[in-house]
Design an enzyme around this catalytic site. Structure first.
Site, PDB file in Angstrom:
ATOM      1  N   PRO A  19       4.856  -4.268  -0.909  1.00  0.00           N
ATOM      2  CA  PRO A  19       5.976  -4.363   0.285  1.00  0.00           C
ATOM      3  C   PRO A  19       5.956  -5.863   0.452  1.00  0.00           C
ATOM      4  O   PRO A  19       4.723  -6.631   0.139  1.00  0.00           O
ATOM      5  CB  PRO A  19       5.053  -3.754   1.309  1.00  0.00           C
ATOM      6  CG  PRO A  19       3.575  -3.592   0.630  1.00  0.00           C
ATOM      7  CD  PRO A  19       3.800  -3.609  -0.932  1.00  0.00           C
ATOM      8  N   MET A  20       6.911  -6.441   0.768  1.00  0.00           N
ATOM      9  CA  MET A  20       6.941  -7.982   0.786  1.00  0.00           C
ATOM     10  C   MET A  20       7.866  -8.239   2.182  1.00  0.00           C
ATOM     11  O   MET A  20       9.118  -8.073   2.174  1.00  0.00           O
ATOM     12  CB  MET A  20       7.541  -8.639  -0.349  1.00  0.00           C
ATOM     13  CG  MET A  20       6.553  -8.652  -1.436  1.00  0.00           C
ATOM     14  SD  MET A  20       6.907  -9.705  -2.958  1.00  0.00           S
ATOM     15  CE  MET A  20       8.250  -8.762  -3.635  1.00  0.00           C
ATOM     16  N   CYS A 104      -2.818  -8.134   4.941  1.00  0.00           N
ATOM     17  CA  CYS A 104      -1.892  -9.733   5.089  1.00  0.00           C
ATOM     18  C   CYS A 104      -2.906 -10.736   5.762  1.00  0.00           C
ATOM     19  O   CYS A 104      -3.571 -10.305   6.582  1.00  0.00           O
ATOM     20  CB  CYS A 104      -0.828  -9.042   6.217  1.00  0.00           C
ATOM     21  SG  CYS A 104       0.159 -10.672   6.647  1.00  0.00           S
ATOM     22  N   GLY A 203      -1.753  -8.123  -8.006  1.00  0.00           N
ATOM     23  CA  GLY A 203      -2.003  -9.534  -7.846  1.00  0.00           C
ATOM     24  C   GLY A 203      -1.967 -10.115  -9.426  1.00  0.00           C
ATOM     25  O   GLY A 203      -2.424  -9.819 -10.256  1.00  0.00           O
ATOM     26  N   GLY A 226       4.668  -7.861  -7.089  1.00  0.00           N
ATOM     27  CA  GLY A 226       5.328  -8.335  -5.812  1.00  0.00           C
ATOM     28  C   GLY A 226       6.020  -9.740  -6.256  1.00  0.00           C
ATOM     29  O   GLY A 226       7.162  -9.472  -6.568  1.00  0.00           O
TER      30      GLY A 226
HETATM   31  C1  LIG Z   1       6.930 -13.068   0.480  1.00  0.00           C
HETATM   32  C2  LIG Z   1       5.972 -12.172   0.496  1.00  0.00           C
HETATM   33  C3  LIG Z   1       5.976 -11.283   1.537  1.00  0.00           C
HETATM   34  C4  LIG Z   1       4.602 -10.408   1.446  1.00  0.00           C
HETATM   35  N1  LIG Z   1       4.723  -9.352   2.507  1.00  0.00           N
HETATM   36  C5  LIG Z   1       3.748  -8.459   2.407  1.00  0.00           C
HETATM   37  C6  LIG Z   1       3.819  -7.231   3.187  1.00  0.00           C
HETATM   38  O1  LIG Z   1       4.823  -7.238   4.069  1.00  0.00           O
HETATM   39  N2  LIG Z   1       2.913  -6.433   3.123  1.00  0.00           N
HETATM   40  C7  LIG Z   1       1.735  -6.487   2.445  1.00  0.00           C
HETATM   41  O2  LIG Z   1       1.068  -5.656   2.115  1.00  0.00           O
HETATM   42  N3  LIG Z   1       1.689  -7.508   1.443  1.00  0.00           N
HETATM   43  C8  LIG Z   1       2.811  -8.441   1.315  1.00  0.00           C
HETATM   44  N4  LIG Z   1       2.659  -9.365   0.663  1.00  0.00           N
HETATM   45  C9  LIG Z   1       1.662  -9.443  -0.446  1.00  0.00           C
HETATM   46  C10 LIG Z   1       2.226  -8.756  -1.823  1.00  0.00           C
HETATM   47  O3  LIG Z   1       2.294  -7.436  -1.282  1.00  0.00           O
HETATM   48  C11 LIG Z   1       1.167  -8.674  -2.798  1.00  0.00           C
HETATM   49  O4  LIG Z   1       0.028  -8.167  -2.407  1.00  0.00           O
HETATM   50  C12 LIG Z   1       0.939 -10.109  -3.225  1.00  0.00           C
HETATM   51  O5  LIG Z   1       2.035 -10.720  -3.383  1.00  0.00           O
HETATM   52  C13 LIG Z   1      -0.059 -10.167  -4.642  1.00  0.00           C
HETATM   53  O6  LIG Z   1       0.749  -9.652  -5.565  1.00  0.00           O
HETATM   54  P1  LIG Z   1       1.775 -10.392  -6.814  1.00  0.00           P
HETATM   55  O7  LIG Z   1       0.927 -11.493  -7.350  1.00  0.00           O
HETATM   56  O8  LIG Z   1       2.341  -9.554  -7.616  1.00  0.00           O
HETATM   57  O9  LIG Z   1       2.940 -10.994  -5.885  1.00  0.00           O
HETATM   58  C14 LIG Z   1       3.839 -10.328   0.363  1.00  0.00           C
HETATM   59  C15 LIG Z   1       3.940 -11.510  -0.470  1.00  0.00           C
HETATM   60  C16 LIG Z   1       5.096 -12.104  -0.496  1.00  0.00           C
HETATM   61  C17 LIG Z   1       4.995 -13.355  -1.539  1.00  0.00           C
END
Ligand SMILES: Cc1cc2nc3c(=O)[nH]c(=O)nc-3n(C[C@H](O)[C@H](O)[C@H](O)COP(=O)(O)O)c2cc1C
Length: 317
Positions: A19-20, A104, A203, A226
């Site tokens: 979720p982002m 978050c 992550g 993400g």
């Molecule tokens: C732009 C952005 C928005 C995010 N929004 C959420 C969110 O709404 N809910 C959530 O649980 N995590 C959110 N995250 C965290 C991501 O879901 C994820 O846990 C984090 O980016 C680590 O994973 P990655 O290294 O693959 O990016 C967000 C991250 C980014 C970069």
């Protein structure tokens, strides 16, 4: 290919779109789905906004049959509000599962006691998950960050499992780390070893090597991607191809990346979601890393309307 199973739901693989906020809208999720994401989540939606039937919050949960299975991520700390909002959303959008955001780190979120602020109150987490999972007839998942100590993290993960969650996603960073430093595969591996519900590792998974390493090292049931998917939904094809065959696919051709961007904009139009700011951001994301792109990026930044952005991207063909 490992098939992630969440409750009674068996997915067609084990790669999950994270979720982002402001990224994982319906058009983007559909692209990730097309390329092989087995489960996609909405961006977080605040239970308070849903209970008040706020149009913007409700709009974030818009879905279509083509993206199933689809999860809605809830943000909040009041168990009754969370249950109420889940029921409202179930009636309107009929998602396949819900997720509760316990990770978050944004100031605007933790100052209200939401997201990762809840990690400091494991009893409240237990209460929320118990009430939500017993009120719902679809699975509930939870997404956490790690704590400073492994034991503290494990305690929370155990409460989540015991309270009725069907799966847990662990982002291997602390609240304080935000998005810097390294995500700890070690903590994730430790949690996977102790829990019996599926554990999804999250992550810093951004290519074939990091995906395989995360799966092999942690022995997790699934991987959540993400940032590496932003402007690059094709990553799901690359990763699923590699994990099932051991072969690396060539980099996605530039014309195909542009086609994905056009598909994204067409879907935004179809669902009445086309906005200038989002379009400019995605024009940047989908062209990131292309040759001689710097001047184009400057032009996109300066654009004042949708036609100008589309014209700039059109000039790349
Ligand atoms: C732009 C952005 C928005 C995010 N929004 C959420 C969110 O709404 N809910 C959530 O649980 N995590 C959110 N995250 C965290 C991501 O879901 C994820 O846990 C984090 O980016 C680590 O994973 P990655 O290294 O693959 O990016 C967000 C991250 C980014 C970069």
């Amino acid at each position: 290919m490992i098939h992630l199973k969440i409750g009674k739901m068996k997915l067609d693989g084990n790669l999950v779109l994270a979720p982002m906020s402001d990224v994982t809208n319906l058009p983007f999720r559909l692209l990730c789905k097309k390329y092989g994401a087995s489960l996609v989540y909405s961006e977080m939606v605040c239970s308070g906004g849903i209970v008040r039937r706020n149009a913007e919050s409700m709009g974030r949960c818009l879905t279509s049959e083509d993206e199933r299975p689809f999860g809605i991520q809830l943000l909040g700390s009041d168990a009754a509000d969370l249950v109420n909002s889940a029921q409202i959303l179930q009636e309107r959008y009929n998602p396949d599962l819900f997720d509760i955001n316990l990770g978050c780190p944004a100031q605007s979120v933790i100052k209200n006691g939401f997201g990762s602020a809840l990690l400091k109150n494991p009893a409240m987490i237990g209460e929320i998950i118990e009430q939500l999972s017993s009120a719902l007839d679809i699975p509930l998942t939870a997404k956490i960050r790690i704590m400073n100590s492994f034991d503290e993290t494990l305690k929370i993960a155990r409460i989540i499992e015991k309270s009725g969650a069907a799966a847990i996603t662990v982002h291997g960073r602390t609240q304080k780390q935000g998005y810097s430093g390294k995500s700890s595969l070690e903590f994730i591996k430790g949690i996977k070893k102790e829990l019996s519900i599926p554990v999804i590792a999250n992550g810093d998974i951004y290519d074939e090597k990091t995906a395989l390493e995360a799966l092999e090292y942690t022995q997790c049931d699934g991987l959540m991607i993400g940032r590496a998917a932003i402007g690059n939904p094709y990553i799901f094809r690359r990763l699923s191809h590699y994990l099932s065959t051991g072969e690396l696919l060539p980099p996605q051709a530039m014309d195909e990346r542009l086609r994905d961007f056009y598909e994204y904009t067409a879907l935004c139009r179809k669902y009445d979601m086309l906005g200038l700011n989002d379009l400019k951001l995605n024009a940047q994301y989908f062209t990131k890393g292309m040759d001689n792109i710097k001047s184009v990026r400057i032009e996109i930044n300066k654009a004042n309307d949708i036609d100008s952005v589309m014209g700039i991207i059109g000039g790349l063909e």
